[in-house]
Scaffold this motif. Structure first.
Motif, PDB file in Angstrom:
ATOM      1  N   LYS A  88      -5.832   1.423  -8.055  1.00 27.68           N
ATOM      2  CA  LYS A  88      -6.797   0.834  -7.810  1.00 27.68           C
ATOM      3  C   LYS A  88      -7.264   0.182  -9.002  1.00 27.68           C
ATOM      4  CE  LYS A  88      -8.056   3.876  -3.945  1.00 27.68           C
ATOM      5  NZ  LYS A  88      -8.224   2.819  -2.687  1.00 27.68           N
ATOM      6  N   ARG A  89      -7.562   0.940  -9.965  1.00 26.52           N
ATOM      7  CA  ARG A  89      -8.009   0.523 -11.390  1.00 26.52           C
ATOM      8  C   ARG A  89      -7.267  -0.688 -11.753  1.00 26.52           C
ATOM      9  NH1 ARG A  89     -11.998   3.039 -13.913  1.00 26.52           N
ATOM     10  NH2 ARG A  89     -12.592   2.327 -15.923  1.00 26.52           N
ATOM     11  N   SER A  90      -6.117  -0.628 -11.780  1.00 21.38           N
ATOM     12  CA  SER A  90      -5.450  -1.866 -12.125  1.00 21.38           C
ATOM     13  C   SER A  90      -5.464  -2.971 -11.541  1.00 21.38           C
ATOM     14  CB  SER A  90      -3.579  -1.458 -12.172  1.00 21.38           C
ATOM     15  OG  SER A  90      -2.739  -2.390 -12.485  1.00 21.38           O
ATOM     16  N   PHE A  91      -5.340  -2.751 -10.192  1.00 20.96           N
ATOM     17  CA  PHE A  91      -5.866  -3.837  -9.192  1.00 20.96           C
ATOM     18  C   PHE A  91      -7.126  -4.763  -9.624  1.00 20.96           C
ATOM     19  CE2 PHE A  91      -6.719  -5.248  -4.490  1.00 20.96           C
ATOM     20  CZ  PHE A  91      -6.195  -6.629  -4.807  1.00 20.96           C
ATOM     21  N   ALA A  92      -8.144  -3.915  -9.712  1.00 15.86           N
ATOM     22  CA  ALA A  92      -9.532  -4.356  -9.991  1.00 15.86           C
ATOM     23  C   ALA A  92      -9.378  -4.937 -11.179  1.00 15.86           C
ATOM     24  CB  ALA A  92     -10.491  -3.233 -10.134  1.00 15.86           C
ATOM     25  N   THR A  93      -8.783  -4.389 -12.214  1.00 17.81           N
ATOM     26  CA  THR A  93      -8.592  -5.280 -13.617  1.00 17.81           C
ATOM     27  C   THR A  93      -7.906  -6.392 -13.543  1.00 17.81           C
ATOM     28  OG1 THR A  93      -8.408  -3.113 -14.586  1.00 17.81           O
ATOM     29  CG2 THR A  93      -7.837  -4.986 -16.105  1.00 17.81           C
ATOM     30  N   SER A  94      -6.721  -6.615 -12.619  1.00 12.78           N
ATOM     31  CA  SER A  94      -5.891  -7.759 -12.489  1.00 12.78           C
ATOM     32  C   SER A  94      -6.973  -8.802 -11.893  1.00 12.78           C
ATOM     33  CB  SER A  94      -4.945  -7.642 -11.693  1.00 12.78           C
ATOM     34  OG  SER A  94      -4.013  -6.502 -12.057  1.00 12.78           O
ATOM     35  N   ILE A  95      -7.882  -8.442 -10.983  1.00  9.55           N
ATOM     36  CA  ILE A  95      -8.666  -9.499 -10.193  1.00  9.55           C
ATOM     37  C   ILE A  95      -9.471 -10.176 -11.273  1.00  9.55           C
ATOM     38  CG2 ILE A  95     -10.685  -9.762  -8.657  1.00  9.55           C
ATOM     39  CD1 ILE A  95      -9.025  -7.437  -6.880  1.00  9.55           C
ATOM     40  N   LEU A  96     -10.125  -9.224 -11.998  1.00  9.57           N
ATOM     41  CA  LEU A  96     -11.385  -9.786 -13.105  1.00  9.57           C
ATOM     42  C   LEU A  96     -10.421 -10.801 -13.910  1.00  9.57           C
ATOM     43  CD1 LEU A  96     -13.195  -6.449 -13.673  1.00  9.57           C
ATOM     44  CD2 LEU A  96     -13.919  -8.479 -12.291  1.00  9.57           C
ATOM     45  N   ILE A  97      -9.157 -10.389 -14.553  1.00  6.65           N
ATOM     46  CA  ILE A  97      -8.465 -11.078 -15.504  1.00  6.65           C
ATOM     47  C   ILE A  97      -8.254 -12.463 -14.904  1.00  6.65           C
ATOM     48  CG2 ILE A  97      -6.429 -11.602 -16.693  1.00  6.65           C
ATOM     49  CD1 ILE A  97      -6.580  -8.424 -17.385  1.00  6.65           C
ATOM     50  N   SER A  98      -7.708 -12.462 -13.576  1.00  2.00           N
ATOM     51  CA  SER A  98      -7.254 -13.500 -12.924  1.00  2.00           C
ATOM     52  C   SER A  98      -8.509 -14.455 -12.677  1.00  2.00           C
ATOM     53  CB  SER A  98      -6.546 -13.152 -11.419  1.00  2.00           C
ATOM     54  OG  SER A  98      -5.552 -12.709 -11.842  1.00  2.00           O
ATOM     55  N   ILE A  99      -9.606 -14.164 -12.278  1.00  5.57           N
ATOM     56  CA  ILE A  99     -10.841 -15.009 -12.192  1.00  5.57           C
ATOM     57  C   ILE A  99     -10.889 -15.703 -13.410  1.00  5.57           C
ATOM     58  CG2 ILE A  99     -13.325 -15.065 -11.731  1.00  5.57           C
ATOM     59  CD1 ILE A  99     -12.878 -12.721  -9.826  1.00  5.57           C
ATOM     60  N   ALA A 100     -11.005 -15.011 -14.459  1.00  8.91           N
ATOM     61  CA  ALA A 100     -11.379 -15.565 -15.756  1.00  8.91           C
ATOM     62  C   ALA A 100     -10.299 -16.775 -16.023  1.00  8.91           C
ATOM     63  CB  ALA A 100     -11.563 -14.496 -16.871  1.00  8.91           C
ATOM     64  N   SER A 101      -9.019 -16.169 -16.004  1.00  5.63           N
ATOM     65  CA  SER A 101      -8.181 -17.296 -16.405  1.00  5.63           C
ATOM     66  C   SER A 101      -8.003 -18.381 -15.451  1.00  5.63           C
ATOM     67  CB  SER A 101      -6.680 -16.654 -16.038  1.00  5.63           C
ATOM     68  OG  SER A 101      -6.517 -15.323 -17.134  1.00  5.63           O
ATOM     69  N   THR A 102      -8.531 -18.398 -14.189  1.00  4.59           N
ATOM     70  CA  THR A 102      -8.493 -19.535 -13.153  1.00  4.59           C
ATOM     71  C   THR A 102      -9.495 -20.665 -13.531  1.00  4.59           C
ATOM     72  OG1 THR A 102      -7.642 -18.022 -11.499  1.00  4.59           O
ATOM     73  CG2 THR A 102      -8.893 -20.052 -10.980  1.00  4.59           C
ATOM     74  N   ILE A 103     -10.692 -20.033 -13.855  1.00  4.32           N
ATOM     75  CA  ILE A 103     -11.796 -20.712 -14.430  1.00  4.32           C
ATOM     76  C   ILE A 103     -11.443 -21.645 -15.635  1.00  4.32           C
ATOM     77  CG2 ILE A 103     -14.214 -20.989 -15.325  1.00  4.32           C
ATOM     78  CD1 ILE A 103     -14.827 -18.583 -13.539  1.00  4.32           C
ATOM     79  N   LYS A 214      -4.533  -3.145   6.390  1.00  9.04           N
ATOM     80  CA  LYS A 214      -3.027  -2.135   6.326  1.00  9.04           C
ATOM     81  C   LYS A 214      -2.993  -1.487   5.031  1.00  9.04           C
ATOM     82  CE  LYS A 214      -1.845  -3.653  10.613  1.00  9.04           C
ATOM     83  NZ  LYS A 214      -1.607  -2.706  11.578  1.00  9.04           N
ATOM     84  N   VAL A 215      -3.614  -1.823   3.873  1.00  8.62           N
ATOM     85  CA  VAL A 215      -3.159  -1.331   2.683  1.00  8.62           C
ATOM     86  C   VAL A 215      -4.272  -0.554   2.085  1.00  8.62           C
ATOM     87  CG1 VAL A 215      -1.860  -1.502   0.498  1.00  8.62           C
ATOM     88  CG2 VAL A 215      -1.536  -3.148   2.417  1.00  8.62           C
ATOM     89  N   PRO A 216      -4.712   0.581   2.391  1.00  5.33           N
ATOM     90  CA  PRO A 216      -5.827   1.293   1.869  1.00  5.33           C
ATOM     91  C   PRO A 216      -5.799   1.746   0.438  1.00  5.33           C
ATOM     92  CG  PRO A 216      -4.395   2.870   3.237  1.00  5.33           C
ATOM     93  CD  PRO A 216      -4.041   1.507   3.460  1.00  5.33           C
ATOM     94  N   THR A 217      -4.622   1.920  -0.098  1.00  8.42           N
ATOM     95  CA  THR A 217      -4.306   2.148  -1.537  1.00  8.42           C
ATOM     96  C   THR A 217      -5.032   1.083  -2.273  1.00  8.42           C
ATOM     97  OG1 THR A 217      -2.231   3.062  -0.839  1.00  8.42           O
ATOM     98  CG2 THR A 217      -2.485   2.390  -3.240  1.00  8.42           C
ATOM     99  N   LEU A 218      -5.013  -0.180  -1.710  1.00  7.82           N
ATOM    100  CA  LEU A 218      -5.793  -1.363  -2.588  1.00  7.82           C
ATOM    101  C   LEU A 218      -7.246  -1.490  -2.175  1.00  7.82           C
ATOM    102  CD1 LEU A 218      -2.580  -3.729  -2.644  1.00  7.82           C
ATOM    103  CD2 LEU A 218      -3.283  -2.142  -4.427  1.00  7.82           C
ATOM    104  N   HIS A 219      -7.754  -0.702  -1.398  1.00  8.82           N
ATOM    105  CA  HIS A 219      -9.022  -0.929  -1.161  1.00  8.82           C
ATOM    106  C   HIS A 219      -9.948  -0.416  -2.111  1.00  8.82           C
ATOM    107  CE1 HIS A 219      -8.461  -0.722   3.684  1.00  8.82           C
ATOM    108  NE2 HIS A 219      -7.865  -1.375   3.130  1.00  8.82           N
ATOM    109  N   LEU A 220     -10.851  -1.329  -2.588  1.00  8.30           N
ATOM    110  CA  LEU A 220     -11.546  -0.929  -3.935  1.00  8.30           C
ATOM    111  C   LEU A 220     -13.002  -0.737  -3.714  1.00  8.30           C
ATOM    112  CD1 LEU A 220      -9.837  -3.908  -6.089  1.00  8.30           C
ATOM    113  CD2 LEU A 220      -9.206  -1.525  -5.745  1.00  8.30           C
ATOM    114  N   SER A 221     -13.657  -0.040  -4.469  1.00  8.99           N
ATOM    115  CA  SER A 221     -15.103   0.338  -4.497  1.00  8.99           C
ATOM    116  C   SER A 221     -15.771  -0.162  -5.679  1.00  8.99           C
ATOM    117  CB  SER A 221     -15.385   1.780  -4.520  1.00  8.99           C
ATOM    118  OG  SER A 221     -14.902   2.380  -5.731  1.00  8.99           O
ATOM    119  N   LYS A 222     -16.935  -0.401  -5.982  1.00  9.02           N
ATOM    120  CA  LYS A 222     -17.384  -0.730  -7.048  1.00  9.02           C
ATOM    121  C   LYS A 222     -17.278   0.115  -8.264  1.00  9.02           C
ATOM    122  CE  LYS A 222     -22.466  -1.716  -8.509  1.00  9.02           C
ATOM    123  NZ  LYS A 222     -23.728  -1.506  -8.370  1.00  9.02           N
ATOM    124  N   GLU A 223     -16.872   1.251  -8.094  1.00 12.02           N
ATOM    125  CA  GLU A 223     -16.736   1.888  -9.347  1.00 12.02           C
ATOM    126  C   GLU A 223     -15.189   1.629  -9.958  1.00 12.02           C
ATOM    127  OE1 GLU A 223     -17.541   3.069  -6.445  1.00 12.02           O
ATOM    128  OE2 GLU A 223     -19.712   3.888  -7.222  1.00 12.02           O
TER     129      GLU A 223
END
Length: 444
Positions: A88-103, A214-223
């Motif tokens: 979960k933490r890896s997925f969240a980190t990947s999202i943040l990095i991807s947003i910054a890179s996209t911009i 379908k993928v609860p493993t990738l359900h992310l919370s604010k934390e």
């Protein structure tokens, strides 16, 4: 989700790879549909306009694909170690990095599209159409990032089938939009770009909906989004070398495109046409390599290096056999395949396209080894050697563009790929066997 740390390696690799092959082929249909419809409905110059942007597109979008693949390696390693919180933490980190890179990439690439085309000395008769197409593609980088990140994350958990389904749907939509934008609304090559971007966006939305349901493993919370600089550093350490590696390879393609532009629109059209066929032919090889990244990362995370060595050996036998078959098809049927894009009347384009397919098809077995060794090393978290291999590809392609194209013309440009594959394969092969001996002694 599929755990690849137990069971027969060959079966796991084949079952995981089949959806990847189909998915990657359909992904190629995005650009293939653009090429086919543009070439048949607008003309050869429009085909050349789309084709001459390929190296530029690869430079930017290749960075995206390399980066998202690298981010998912960390996710796969944590999934193999059965660390769900880490996933979960890896997925969240990947999202943040991807947003910054996209911009960042969007802000840089869109205004620089025209200057890059001029720097490459794009023929005057196609430069305006080329700018129209590539500006749309660069403006839609977010769609590319969205789908590639989510599909790679799903694959890191062992799911290669779901992204396939979404790709097939998007491919159909892409073709429909091509006809609507080009034939109905008369948007020209820009319409082909819009069709591709919208199709990728829909694929990404489908991934979001699927993950949510379908993928609860990738359900992310604010934390989960409270990532540290340490998390970011770990992900960037793997992702950036893979991203830069793709861009380095793309620089070689850009140099080669510069040389092709000097040969005229027919050569550009022939190279574009043959390259589309070549991409389809090599997708099985690329897919087996991509499978080894997930397979290796999961088994490395699980502490089972002996399974990595066994899986690589079996994958070489499978992918190597396929490479020989695909090479034979291109050598003996390339002329007929190329005629699907430009029609039988374009004899010069067809002859040049056959030259490309013969030279490249005869060396696919080297490419099969390159993909397997490169992705395996990346699955182990080794980004240095694949980057060195990318530099070798750059050197070889530059040599072909600057020297061989001047001597042999179009044939010299065609040799660039096999030379790049051989140059990259040497350090990758050495690094793989040195690494695997350390990880999995023969007595194990």
């Amino acid at each position: 989700m599929k755990n690849m740390t137990s069971g027969n390696p060959a079966k796991l690799i084949i079952y995981f790879t089949i959806p990847l092959i189909i998915g990657n082929i359909f992904q190629q249909f995005y650009s293939m549909a653009d090429t086919l419809i543009v070439g048949r409905t607008i003309g050869v110059n429009a085909l050349a306009a789309v084709g001459c942007t390929g190296s530029m597109s690869f430079f930017v979008l290749g960075f995206v694909m390399g980066m998202t693949s690298g981010l998912s390696i960390i996710t796969a390693q944590r999934f193999g170690a059965q660390d769900i919180h880490g996933v979960k933490r890896s997925f969240a980190t990947s999202i943040l990095i991807s947003i910054a890179s996209t911009i960042l990439m969007t802000l840089l690439s869109v205004p620089l599209a025209r200057p890059f085309l001029e720097l490459l000395q794009t023929p005057e008769e196609i430069i305006d159409q080329a700018q129209s197409y590539i500006t749309v593609i660069f403006g839609g980088i977010a769609s590319c990032v969205l789908f590639n990140l989510l599909s790679n994350i799903l694959r890191s958990l062992g799911d290669s089938r779901t992204p396939l389904v979404f790709l097939i749907i998007a491919c159909v939509i892409n073709i429909i939009f091509d006809f609507i934008f080009i034939l109905v609304f008369s948007m020209g090559v820009a319409g082909a770009g819009w069709a591709t971007i919208l199709a990728q966006f829909l694929s990404g939305v489908c991934c979001i909906i699927y993950i949510k349901k379908k993928v609860p493993t990738l359900h992310l919370s604010k934390e989960d989004f409270a990532v540290s600089w340490h998390d970011i550093k770990i992900h960037l350490t793997t992702a950036l070398p893979m991203a830069f590696q793709m861009s380095i390879i793309a620089i070689g393609a850009i140099i080669l495109q510069f040389a092709l532009n000097q040969l005229g629109a027919s050569s550009v059209a022939a190279y574009t046409t043959a390259q589309k066929i070549d991409m389809i032919a090599t997708q099985p090889l690329n897919s087996f390599g991509a499978t080894m990244a997930t397979y290796t990362a999961q088994n490395y995370g699980a502490g089972k290096p002996h399974r990595i060595r066994k899986g690589v050996f079996q994958c070489i036998l499978i992918s190597g056999s396929i490479s020989i078959i695909m090479g034979i098809v291109n050598v003996f049927a390339g002329h007929h395949l190329a005629s699907l894009f430009v029609g039988p009347a374009e004899t010069e384009v067809l002859t040049l396209a056959q030259t490309y397919l013969t030279i490249n098809g005869s060396m696919y077995w080297v490419l099969a080894l390159l993909f397997i060794y490169r992705f395996t090393l990346q699955g182990l978290g080794n980004g240095i050697i694949p980057t060195i291999a990318g530099i070798m590809e750059l050197i070889m392609r530059a040599f072909a563009a600057v020297i061989l194209t001047q001597i042999f013309g179009f044939a010299g440009a065609c040799v660039s790929n096999p030379l790049a594959w051989i140059g990259a394969c040497i350090p990758l092969t050495i690094a793989y066997y040195m690494t695997i001996r350390k990880l999995a002694p023969k007595t194990q």
